[in-house]
Motif scaffolding. Structure first.
Motif, PDB file in Angstrom:
ATOM      1  N   GLY A  91      50.140  27.243  67.615  1.00  0.00           N
ATOM      2  CA  GLY A  91      50.410  25.895  68.297  1.00  0.00           C
ATOM      3  C   GLY A  91      49.015  25.295  69.219  1.00  0.00           C
ATOM      4  O   GLY A  91      48.722  26.244  69.877  1.00  0.00           O
ATOM      5  N   LYS A 137      42.873  22.647  65.840  1.00  0.00           N
ATOM      6  CA  LYS A 137      43.810  22.338  66.631  1.00  0.00           C
ATOM      7  C   LYS A 137      43.590  22.311  68.038  1.00  0.00           C
ATOM      8  O   LYS A 137      44.377  21.421  69.200  1.00  0.00           O
ATOM      9  CB  LYS A 137      44.657  24.048  66.723  1.00  0.00           C
ATOM     10  CG  LYS A 137      45.700  23.001  64.734  1.00  0.00           C
ATOM     11  CD  LYS A 137      47.123  24.349  65.167  1.00  0.00           C
ATOM     12  CE  LYS A 137      47.556  24.083  63.813  1.00  0.00           C
ATOM     13  NZ  LYS A 137      48.614  24.682  63.669  1.00  0.00           N
ATOM     14  N   ARG A 141      44.876  19.492  71.004  1.00  0.00           N
ATOM     15  CA  ARG A 141      45.454  19.533  72.744  1.00  0.00           C
ATOM     16  C   ARG A 141      44.528  18.804  72.898  1.00  0.00           C
ATOM     17  O   ARG A 141      45.127  17.911  73.578  1.00  0.00           O
ATOM     18  CB  ARG A 141      45.180  20.600  72.416  1.00  0.00           C
ATOM     19  CG  ARG A 141      45.950  21.254  73.810  1.00  0.00           C
ATOM     20  CD  ARG A 141      47.322  20.122  74.507  1.00  0.00           C
ATOM     21  NE  ARG A 141      47.609  21.391  75.617  1.00  0.00           N
ATOM     22  CZ  ARG A 141      47.086  20.562  76.626  1.00  0.00           C
ATOM     23  NH1 ARG A 141      45.951  19.218  76.665  1.00  0.00           N
ATOM     24  NH2 ARG A 141      47.527  20.746  77.926  1.00  0.00           N
ATOM     25  N   THR A 200      58.854  19.077  67.892  1.00  0.00           N
ATOM     26  CA  THR A 200      57.372  18.921  68.099  1.00  0.00           C
ATOM     27  C   THR A 200      56.804  19.557  69.177  1.00  0.00           C
ATOM     28  O   THR A 200      55.641  20.569  68.988  1.00  0.00           O
ATOM     29  CB  THR A 200      56.800  17.883  68.564  1.00  0.00           C
ATOM     30  OG1 THR A 200      57.462  16.424  67.483  1.00  0.00           O
ATOM     31  CG2 THR A 200      55.737  17.121  69.047  1.00  0.00           C
ATOM     32  N   HIS A 203      56.363  23.662  68.201  1.00  0.00           N
ATOM     33  CA  HIS A 203      56.178  23.635  66.581  1.00  0.00           C
ATOM     34  C   HIS A 203      54.450  23.702  67.420  1.00  0.00           C
ATOM     35  O   HIS A 203      53.420  24.362  67.286  1.00  0.00           O
ATOM     36  CB  HIS A 203      55.244  22.475  66.045  1.00  0.00           C
ATOM     37  CG  HIS A 203      54.533  22.493  65.118  1.00  0.00           C
ATOM     38  ND1 HIS A 203      54.361  23.665  63.628  1.00  0.00           N
ATOM     39  CD2 HIS A 203      53.428  21.555  64.709  1.00  0.00           C
ATOM     40  CE1 HIS A 203      53.210  23.405  63.091  1.00  0.00           C
ATOM     41  NE2 HIS A 203      52.805  22.103  63.555  1.00  0.00           N
ATOM     42  N   ARG A 204      53.946  22.773  68.815  1.00  0.00           N
ATOM     43  CA  ARG A 204      52.801  23.263  68.846  1.00  0.00           C
ATOM     44  C   ARG A 204      53.147  24.301  70.085  1.00  0.00           C
ATOM     45  O   ARG A 204      51.803  24.349  70.607  1.00  0.00           O
ATOM     46  CB  ARG A 204      52.801  21.668  69.921  1.00  0.00           C
ATOM     47  CG  ARG A 204      52.548  20.791  69.364  1.00  0.00           C
ATOM     48  CD  ARG A 204      52.193  19.374  69.892  1.00  0.00           C
ATOM     49  NE  ARG A 204      51.485  19.769  70.866  1.00  0.00           N
ATOM     50  CZ  ARG A 204      50.880  18.452  72.004  1.00  0.00           C
ATOM     51  NH1 ARG A 204      51.666  17.405  72.296  1.00  0.00           N
ATOM     52  NH2 ARG A 204      49.587  18.543  72.363  1.00  0.00           N
ATOM     53  N   GLY A 205      54.280  24.717  70.785  1.00  0.00           N
ATOM     54  CA  GLY A 205      54.315  26.426  71.855  1.00  0.00           C
ATOM     55  C   GLY A 205      53.907  25.627  72.773  1.00  0.00           C
ATOM     56  O   GLY A 205      53.580  26.661  74.372  1.00  0.00           O
TER      57      GLY A 205
END
Length: 209
Positions: A91, A137, A141, A200, A203-205
């Motif tokens: 994520g 990724k 972010r 969400t 999933h992204r952490g």
């Protein structure tokens, strides 16, 4: 290769079988040796202090203290620490938090064995190792709107299954304020409801169950 030239590696991972397999794999390399295996974040701190390895391989989700917290603590005490995250978590928030904490590299457990060896040697040389997929990724972010501390608190309580009334009581704020924060969360995560926000965020952490 003489002992002084070996890359001394500490493994921090709570899975014994994976740790043993990784140890055996790395010990086969003529320029590497494993000096210890920590099974939780707290033990990682203790073993790092004891061995002061050249490179530490750190998982992110571990008992007692999570990887990002262990990384931050180690880097605060040992300015030259070279930590390579080795994890299943990809994520963008996981990546961001680990690198902000002080990790010099980030690699997934599904990577090819030679890529892991390259990453260890790169980090040992004082360079950063961030594969293109991880860098992409991280860039995503950096372009996202960040949640405030209060919004993170609300989101974590949503992840625990609490409703607005319960969140209101836990945080000692009005329900209308909870709804205000929830709407901000939905907007920043580009979702329309709690379920989508939770999916969400997981999933992204951003949060963990």
């Amino acid at each position: 290769m003489s002992q002084p030239n070996l890359i001394r590696i500490l493994i921090a991972d709570d899975h014994p079988i994976l740790g043993q397999a990784l140890t055996m794999f790395l010990q086969c390399e003529p320029d590497m040796t494993v000096v210890g295996h920590a099974y939780d974040g707290q033990e990682a701190l203790e073993l790092f202090r004891q061995h002061q390895p050249d490179v530490a391989l750190m998982d992110l989700q571990m008992p007692k203290m999570e990887g990002a917290d262990a990384i931050a603590t180690i880097c605060a005490k040992f300015k030259q620490a070279r930590i390579l995250v080795l994890t299943t978590f990809d994520g963008d928030e996981d990546i961001y938090q680990a690198l902000v904490a002080g990790a010099k590299g980030y690699i997934l457990k599904g990577a090819e064995p030679n890529e892991l060896l390259d990453a260890i040697r790169t980090v040992h040389q004082g360079k950063k190792y961030v594969p293109p997929s991880i860098a992409a990724k991280l860039a995503e972010r950096m372009g996202s709107e960040e949640l405030s501390d209060r919004e993170l608190e609300v989101l974590r309580l949503i992840a625990k299954g609490k409703n607005n009334q319960q969140i209101s009581a836990d945080l000692n704020i009005a329900e209308s304020t909870v709804r205000f924060h929830a709407n901000n969360i939905f907007g920043k995560l580009n979702v329309s409801d709690r379920t989508q926000a939770l999916v969400t965020a997981l999933h992204r952490g951003i949060v963990r169950l």
